[in-house]
Scaffold this motif. Sequence first.
Motif, PDB file in Angstrom:
ATOM      1  N   HIS A  66       0.844  -1.188   0.000  1.00  0.00           N
ATOM      2  CA  HIS A  66       0.000   0.000   0.000  1.00  0.00           C
ATOM      3  C   HIS A  66       0.887   1.248   0.000  1.00  0.00           C
ATOM      4  O   HIS A  66       1.995   1.229   0.560  1.00  0.00           O
ATOM      5  N   PRO A  67       0.437   2.339  -0.623  1.00  0.00           N
ATOM      6  CA  PRO A  67       1.256   3.565  -0.658  1.00  0.00           C
ATOM      7  C   PRO A  67       1.760   4.030   0.706  1.00  0.00           C
ATOM      8  O   PRO A  67       2.891   4.502   0.808  1.00  0.00           O
ATOM      9  N   GLU A  87       0.228  -1.815  -8.830  1.00  0.00           N
ATOM     10  CA  GLU A  87      -1.200  -1.615  -8.562  1.00  0.00           C
ATOM     11  C   GLU A  87      -1.639  -0.269  -9.138  1.00  0.00           C
ATOM     12  O   GLU A  87      -1.244   0.790  -8.646  1.00  0.00           O
ATOM     13  N   HIS A  90      -3.038   2.562  -6.995  1.00  0.00           N
ATOM     14  CA  HIS A  90      -2.140   3.235  -6.070  1.00  0.00           C
ATOM     15  C   HIS A  90      -1.430   4.441  -6.694  1.00  0.00           C
ATOM     16  O   HIS A  90      -0.860   5.260  -5.967  1.00  0.00           O
TER      17      HIS A  90
END
Length: 209
Positions: A66-67, A87, A90
């Motif tokens: 995830h960022p 992704e 993202h």
Amino acid sequence: MALKTFVKISNVNNLSDARYCSGMYVNLMGFSLEKDNEYYVNPTAFKEITDWLSGLEYVAEFSNSHPAQILETLAQYEGFSFIQIEERLHLPMLKNTSYALIYKYTLTNEDELDELLDYAITLKENNVMLNLEAESAMEITPVVQEKIKNIAAKCELLLGFGFDDKNIEQLLDSTPLKGISMKAGHEIRPGIKDFDELADILETLELEG
């Protein structure tokens, strides 16, 4: 000395790869920062490797983090200019960071190139480079090459499949690619590595003089 095109090397995790590629004047060198990746490089190893290098930029490579986790991880490192992620959702979350962005897309079939052609405009508008790879040994047929050509005309495209030292110059001459991307690998034992395929391509791309 320089190369005929822009070159990104991924999965760097040892000094042999790094020093060789730096000496061949590649532009970008990518390091995996996810602990579950077989090519993971921790902050200490990254510093030890890059202290020997100069004249190129570094890419922090992520597959599914995830960022928020990406930025937390990057706080432990110094020297990265680019983030590469896989992704698509993202990308907007990382748009306003201090890092340039690379979107890695791995093809499973050539029909996906049509969808990417539409998305290429969005990538261009957001200054995101596209690193295009393929899941299997996908050949660059005339049809595939035409689709790649159309995508490359709409965004900065790094091609990561379908070339070798025999056809790379023809592809570069006939397609408006930003450049190419290739993968490094593990050492056979410390300091010893099989560079043959990667070296053949880089040596083909060397400019004379």
